[in-house]
Design an enzyme around this catalytic site. Structure first.
Site, short mmCIF file in Angstrom:
data_model
loop_
_atom_site.label_atom_id
_atom_site.label_comp_id
_atom_site.label_asym_id
_atom_site.label_seq_id
_atom_site.Cartn_x
_atom_site.Cartn_y
_atom_site.Cartn_z
N HIS A 21 -15.84 31.12 -8.75
CA HIS A 21 -14.98 31.75 -9.77
C HIS A 21 -15.31 31.20 -11.16
O HIS A 21 -15.46 31.96 -12.11
CB HIS A 21 -13.50 31.45 -9.48
CG HIS A 21 -12.95 32.02 -8.21
ND1 HIS A 21 -12.24 31.27 -7.31
CD2 HIS A 21 -12.99 33.27 -7.71
CE1 HIS A 21 -11.85 32.02 -6.30
NE2 HIS A 21 -12.31 33.25 -6.50
N LYS A 45 7.67 33.46 -4.74
CA LYS A 45 7.34 33.67 -3.33
C LYS A 45 6.15 32.81 -2.97
O LYS A 45 5.15 32.80 -3.68
CB LYS A 45 6.98 35.14 -3.09
CG LYS A 45 8.15 36.05 -2.99
CD LYS A 45 7.71 37.39 -2.45
CE LYS A 45 8.80 38.42 -2.67
NZ LYS A 45 8.29 39.78 -2.80
N ARG A 95 -20.16 39.08 -4.55
CA ARG A 95 -21.05 38.26 -3.72
C ARG A 95 -21.96 39.10 -2.85
O ARG A 95 -23.08 38.73 -2.57
CB ARG A 95 -20.21 37.33 -2.81
CG ARG A 95 -19.57 36.17 -3.52
CD ARG A 95 -18.50 35.55 -2.68
NE ARG A 95 -17.47 36.52 -2.34
CZ ARG A 95 -16.29 36.22 -1.82
NH1 ARG A 95 -15.99 34.99 -1.52
NH2 ARG A 95 -15.41 37.17 -1.59
N SER A 132 -12.43 30.98 -1.24
CA SER A 132 -11.29 30.06 -1.16
C SER A 132 -10.91 29.86 0.31
O SER A 132 -10.64 28.73 0.74
CB SER A 132 -10.09 30.63 -1.92
OG SER A 132 -10.45 30.92 -3.25
#
Ligand code: PNS
Length: 169
Positions: A21, A45, A95, A132
């Site tokens: 990123h 949340k 990617r 991630s």
């Protein structure tokens, strides 16, 4: 808001930010006057490993060297944020063809909703395998991740999964 300043937004969940990123942010920041990295989601949340506030903090620390970059969050439609902040372009990293398939409908929907275009930057091959999700999984099960996470992020993931071990290091 209208101006001749060219602004772009890099949206995502960033749970948490990776070097893949950061590389895209850096390259976008060379092409635009101002780049906003936008964490989407509701701060009240909890879904994912990190809260929205934690993701923002990790982004700020990981991107501290990029002068024309700001970090923000938004829980509504991306195109509404773009309109409110005078942003004309969405920038995303690609990617592989899997990302392409996932991104095309969003890019077309966003353009259809508001005229905002999406520009894609090809991910640096050294980050082509980085996500991630994979980074969290590898660290969770004790694997050693090298050179694909900002140091603060690696430490933060370890703290989430093994807080006791880290304190005794
Ligand atoms: O990192 P992600 O989870 O792949 O990012 C997806 C994201 C945040 C870019 C997308 O879900 C988004 O734009 N959300 C904001 C709400 C919105 O505008 N949805 C319509 C997208 S066409």
């Amino acid at each position: 808001m209208s101006s001749s300043i060219h602004r772009a937004v890099c949206p995502g969940s960033f749970d948490p930010v990776t070097m893949g990123h950061v590389d895209i942010f850096r390259r976008a920041a060379r092409q635009f006057d101002e780049v906003t990295v936008l964490v989407t989601g509701n701060p009240n949340k909890t879904s994912g490993l990190f809260t929205v506030d934690e993701r923002l903090e990790l982004l700020r620390e990981s991107c501290a060297g990029i002068a024309n970059l700001r970090v923000d969050w938004w829980s509504g439609l991306l195109v509404d944020y773009a309109k409110e902040h005078g942003i004309s372009v969405i920038v995303k990293g690609l990617r592989s063809s899997l990302d392409y398939e996932y991104e095309v409908p969003m890019a077309q929907m966003n353009r259809n909703l508001s005229g905002v275009d999406t520009m894609f930057l090809m991910t640096d091959p050294k980050y082509g395998h980085v996500s991630s999700t994979l980074c969290k999984e590898v660290i969770r099960f004790g694997g050693d991740i090298k050179d694909v996470l900002p140091a603060v992020v690696e430490q933060a993931i370890k703290r989430k999964y093994a807080p006791d071990e880290l304190e005794s290091e």
